[in-house]
Design a protein around this motif. Structure first.
Motif, PDB file in Angstrom:
ATOM      1  N   GLN A  94       0.795  -1.228   0.000  1.00  0.00           N
ATOM      2  CA  GLN A  94       0.000   0.000   0.000  1.00  0.00           C
ATOM      3  C   GLN A  94       0.825   1.275   0.000  1.00  0.00           C
ATOM      4  OE1 GLN A  94      -2.644  -2.094   3.198  1.00  0.00           O
ATOM      5  NE2 GLN A  94      -3.670  -0.184   2.694  1.00  0.00           N
ATOM      6  N   PHE A 107      -6.737   0.899  -3.842  1.00  0.00           N
ATOM      7  CA  PHE A 107      -6.838   0.022  -2.677  1.00  0.00           C
ATOM      8  C   PHE A 107      -8.218   0.106  -2.019  1.00  0.00           C
ATOM      9  CE2 PHE A 107      -2.310   1.011  -3.101  1.00  0.00           C
ATOM     10  CZ  PHE A 107      -1.764  -0.268  -3.101  1.00  0.00           C
ATOM     11  N   GLY A 121      -4.255  -5.979   4.919  1.00  0.00           N
ATOM     12  CA  GLY A 121      -3.446  -4.906   4.359  1.00  0.00           C
ATOM     13  C   GLY A 121      -2.013  -5.380   4.122  1.00  0.00           C
ATOM     14  N   ASN A 122      -1.180  -4.477   3.605  1.00  0.00           N
ATOM     15  CA  ASN A 122       0.157  -4.914   3.194  1.00  0.00           C
ATOM     16  C   ASN A 122       1.104  -3.718   3.142  1.00  0.00           C
ATOM     17  OD1 ASN A 122       2.407  -5.996   1.925  1.00  0.00           O
ATOM     18  ND2 ASN A 122       1.246  -7.061   0.343  1.00  0.00           N
ATOM     19  N   ALA A 134      -1.826   2.318   6.425  1.00  0.00           N
ATOM     20  CA  ALA A 134      -2.322   1.200   5.617  1.00  0.00           C
ATOM     21  C   ALA A 134      -3.542   0.565   6.265  1.00  0.00           C
ATOM     22  CB  ALA A 134      -1.214   0.162   5.421  1.00  0.00           C
ATOM     23  N   LEU A 138      -8.008   0.860   4.756  1.00  0.00           N
ATOM     24  CA  LEU A 138      -8.930  -0.212   4.367  1.00  0.00           C
ATOM     25  C   LEU A 138      -9.714  -0.788   5.536  1.00  0.00           C
ATOM     26  CD1 LEU A 138      -6.764  -2.274   1.834  1.00  0.00           C
ATOM     27  CD2 LEU A 138      -8.667  -0.752   1.330  1.00  0.00           C
ATOM     28  N   THR A 140      -8.569  -2.642   7.808  1.00  0.00           N
ATOM     29  CA  THR A 140      -8.147  -4.027   7.621  1.00  0.00           C
ATOM     30  C   THR A 140      -8.364  -4.874   8.867  1.00  0.00           C
ATOM     31  OG1 THR A 140      -5.876  -3.506   8.293  1.00  0.00           O
ATOM     32  CG2 THR A 140      -6.385  -3.361   5.946  1.00  0.00           C
ATOM     33  N   ILE A 143      -2.745  -6.685   9.219  1.00  0.00           N
ATOM     34  CA  ILE A 143      -1.778  -6.059   8.313  1.00  0.00           C
ATOM     35  C   ILE A 143      -0.624  -7.021   8.090  1.00  0.00           C
ATOM     36  CG2 ILE A 143      -0.615  -4.856  10.229  1.00  0.00           C
ATOM     37  CD1 ILE A 143      -1.000  -3.376   6.721  1.00  0.00           C
TER      38      ILE A 143
END
Length: 349
Positions: A94, A107, A121-122, A134, A138, A140, A143
């Motif tokens: 991201q 994203f 996430g990443n 990140a 999202l 998330t 992560i």
């Protein structure tokens, strides 16, 4: 630019041979057939609880893309598919969406189209300071901190300084409230590194070993001189060996990924003790066709997994994780050299 590189990666993975020549090692693993399975196929339960959410199967569409306008459509189709089938997916790194707001929607399209799904996430180990952004981008469920020293050293513009990764990841683990996944990118995770990751606070390990996409191969197509990439095309630890090694040396949940291509291979990974399995390249190629094609691939995977479960007499995923299996060949030789007793898998009661 990062965005241009993301597009190159997509085009290369779509159009060129980027897979390892070495295998996953799962061909050396055999589940024990039961002629008296004593289960009803129609009642086999493939659901799992992962990251506090119930999923219909232990399948994760591993991180694929994001960070270029072309990736928006791909992520949208992947997100629609995982929402409709109730499985998990990860996104690509991201960093591009954080440092360039114009790329953020490549994203956010994921959560927009998969509001209920498990989304991972990443961010890369060299950029862990971006992890909070990140996560917020999202909402998330976890992560992933991706580890890709092989790709970096082959990549023309790669980061060749890996000093400080451990301390930086430790800080993120100490300051982040959601689960942190340590994720390789095609070279597997060793026992020694798994122990370090567990000690510094990682919650889950995604081994992503040799047998699937080789990022050394991907970067070979981008490099002016391909000799280094060709030499290290198959560098790393096989997915089967890495899966077993991490499970044997830590108490962490393991995602087995790297070259898994069907439900039978997934069943073997789960029987070894993996919590989930990841697949990426097959779904990327289906994403160019539409989300219904991705869903058909997911449904095919589930049929294959259920068939394997039926043939070993497993009514659910928990029972599959306890079924007998035999490890032979190169995989057994490597594990035995690592002082891992492979016979115990065949002696399960």
């Amino acid at each position: 630019m990062i965005s241009d590189r993301k597009l190159e990666h997509l085009e290369i993975c779509k159009n060129y041979d980027v897979e390892h020549h070495e295998t996953t090692g799962f061909e050396d693993i055999s589940l024990i057939h039961r002629s008296l399975p004593e289960v009803d196929y129609d009642k086999i339960d493939t659901t799992v609880k992962f990251l506090d959410k119930k999923m219909e199967s232990p399948l994760i569409i591993s991180a694929i893309t994001g960070g270029h306008p072309e990736s928006t459509k791909i992520n949208e189709k992947l997100a629609l598919a995982v929402e409709n089938t109730n499985i998990a997916m990860g996104v690509g790194s991201q960093r591009a969406g954080i440092t360039n707001p114009e790329l953020k929607d490549t994203f956010t399209v994921v959560r927009d189209n998969a509001p209920h799904a498990v989304i991972i996430g990443n961010i890369g180990a060299p950029q862990v300071e971006y992890a909070p952004d990140a996560i917020a981008m999202l909402d998330t469920d976890a992560i992933a901190i991706h580890l890709n020293p092989l790709q970096e050293i082959i990549q023309p513009e790669g980061d060749r300084n890996a000093v400080g990764y451990i301390e930086n990841i430790k800080k993120i683990c100490e300051t982040t409230d959601i689960p942190i996944i340590a994720k390789e990118t095609g070279a597997g995770i060793s026992i020694d590194d798994a122990k370090i990751l567990e000690k510094i606070g990682i919650d889950i390990i995604d081994v992503e070993g040799v047998g699937g996409t080789s990022w050394a191969a991907v970067e070979t197509y981008r490099a002016d001189n391909s000799s280094l990439g060709n030499l290290f095309w198959d560098w790393g630890i096989s997915t089967a060996v890495s899966t077993i090694g991490v499970l044997e040396s830590t108490n962490l949940p393991v995602i087995s990924s790297g070259g898994i291509r069907n439900g039978l291979e997934a069943a073997k990974a789960i029987a070894l003790g993996a919590s989930c399995v990841g697949m990426a390249l097959p779904f990327l190629k289906h994403a160019y066709l539409g989300h219904t094609f991705i869903e058909e691939k997911i449904e095919q995977f589930t049929r294959e997994l259920k068939t394997a479960m039926f043939l070993v007499g497993a009514q659910n995923i928990e029972e599959l994780q306890e079924k007998k299996l035999v490890i032979t060949g190169k995989t057994r030789e490597i594990l035995n050299e690592m002082n891992i007793d492979t016979k115990k898998y065949a002696r399960r009661i």
